[in-house]
Design a protein around this motif. Structure first.
Motif, mmCIF file in Angstrom:
data_model
loop_
_atom_site.group_PDB
_atom_site.id
_atom_site.type_symbol
_atom_site.label_atom_id
_atom_site.label_comp_id
_atom_site.label_asym_id
_atom_site.label_seq_id
_atom_site.Cartn_x
_atom_site.Cartn_y
_atom_site.Cartn_z
ATOM 1 N N ASP A 1 0.851 -1.242 -0.071
ATOM 2 C CA ASP A 1 0.015 0.218 0.052
ATOM 3 C C ASP A 1 0.751 1.188 -0.035
ATOM 4 O O ASP A 1 0.536 2.198 -0.628
ATOM 5 N N ARG B 1 3.989 1.479 -1.333
ATOM 6 C CA ARG B 1 4.354 1.692 -2.802
ATOM 7 C C ARG B 1 3.431 2.153 -3.533
ATOM 8 O O ARG B 1 3.711 3.176 -4.362
ATOM 9 N N THR B 2 2.063 1.756 -3.416
ATOM 10 C CA THR B 2 1.280 2.305 -4.315
ATOM 11 C C THR B 2 0.662 3.888 -4.096
ATOM 12 O O THR B 2 0.768 4.439 -4.886
ATOM 13 N N ASP C 1 3.733 5.589 -5.350
ATOM 14 C CA ASP C 1 4.087 5.311 -6.849
ATOM 15 C C ASP C 1 5.493 5.173 -6.980
ATOM 16 O O ASP C 1 6.281 5.477 -7.768
ATOM 17 N N SER D 1 -4.096 7.805 -9.893
ATOM 18 C CA SER D 1 -4.293 7.054 -8.938
ATOM 19 C C SER D 1 -5.695 6.833 -8.633
ATOM 20 O O SER D 1 -6.754 7.957 -8.538
ATOM 21 N N GLU E 1 -6.471 4.810 -5.879
ATOM 22 C CA GLU E 1 -6.762 4.307 -4.579
ATOM 23 C C GLU E 1 -7.237 5.568 -3.630
ATOM 24 O O GLU E 1 -8.106 4.931 -2.604
#
Length: 309
Positions: free
Chosen positions: A51, A53-54, A57, A144, A146
């Motif tokens: 999470d 890393r996401t 980015d 993104s 998320e």
């Protein structure tokens, strides 16, 4: 707008940020990316590496090298994820939180010095321009999906009431009695809440509110209550509901609550599945007539001590 307009703005803003870091002390002894990692880890008690890393980015190998460096320096600890044993969770140690706190103090001081140069009458216009850039570019294709969790801003509590009333009327046919209930819950929080023991989270996606949840004190000693979990229809399927519930659990455990309770209705299947995934147990249910419908109310409970082991 042309490519040159965007490039000119980028040069201006890059120069401005560089001026804020005069003497290169703002992030020292860390790089900008390392400082971003520390900042994100400081926002929650722990965060899964995937999470993180996401969220930032980052390349998986690059993030791994940063976390290895931080672990060797005693700034972070890694272990199995509480939500998925296949994942690795990361949390700051006490020295790590101290380092993140120092960086936050420097950043606040630098931005505060910049804002001191802006006349008060111009600050709302500046804030609105910044939000407009985030809204427009944050919604771009490939951006993104998320979203982020944040504290409520002025107007967000009213948004919670409005969206709860509109969505439950559209999806379940509930009448204005439900809007009145939500309005009372939100008003009670706004007028009298302990910021150390009670919180609201707004999920934001593409610069706009996409969901919400509340954590408030319950009448039972040592218990907190999860209230008003909501995810906008277009934001569903991206894990926002799970992130909101996890935020409540982590917060409640972190401030010392022994258990977390909630009340819902059996027709809210998606929400109930989220609660079950996070370890909530159904302890009671009873039929009732509310919001213009015949419903079955349910009480759910999570033992924060057991779920944290």
């Amino acid at each position: 707008m042309t490519v040159q307009d965007v490039r000119a703005f980028n040069r201006f803003y890059t120069g401005l940020i560089g001026a804020l870091d005069h003497g290169r002390r703002l992030y020292a002894p860390y790089t900008l990316t390392e400082s971003r990692v520390l900042h994100e880890l400081a926002q929650v008690p722990h965060l899964d590496a995937v999470d993180l890393r996401t969220l930032l980015d980052l390349d998986a190998g690059y993030l791994s090298r940063i976390l290895n460096k931080f672990e060797n320096a005693g700034l972070v600890e890694r272990g199995p994820s509480r939500s998925d044993p296949r994942r690795r969770s990361v949390r700051l140690t006490a020295p790590g939180r101290a380092a993140a706190g120092l960086l936050e103090e420097r950043a606040r001081a630098s931005v505060g010095a910049l804002l001191d140069t802006v006349p008060p009458a111009d600050r709302p216009r500046l804030a609105e321009a910044m939000r407009a850039i985030q809204d427009i570019l944050g919604a771009r294709p490939g951006g993104s999906h998320e979203g982020v969790l944040r504290e409520p801003r002025p107007g967000d509590l009213g948004w919670i009431v409005q969206r709860n009333a509109a969505l439950y009327a559209a999806e379940y046919g509930w009448n204005a009695d439900y809007e009145g209930l939500v309005a009372r819950i939100v008003a009670d929080f706004a007028q009298d809440h302990d910021p150390h023991l009670e919180r609201v989270w707004i999920a934001e996606r593409a610069g706009r509110p996409a969901g919400c949840v509340m954590c408030v004190r319950d009448e039972a000693p040592g218990a907190a209550r999860l209230r008003l979990l909501l995810v906008e229809p277009e934001a569903r399927g991206h894990g926002i509901g799970d992130r909101l519930v996890r935020a409540v659990i982590d917060f409640a455990r972190g401030v010392g609550y022994r258990e977390l309770v909630l009340w819902t209705n059996d027709v809210l299947g998606s929400a109930r599945r989220i609660y079950q995934r996070h370890g909530f147990v159904l302890v009671a249910e009873r039929p009732h007539r509310s919001f213009g419908k015949d419903l079955v109310g349910q009480d759910w409970r999570l033992d924060l001590h057991e779920s944290g082991t």
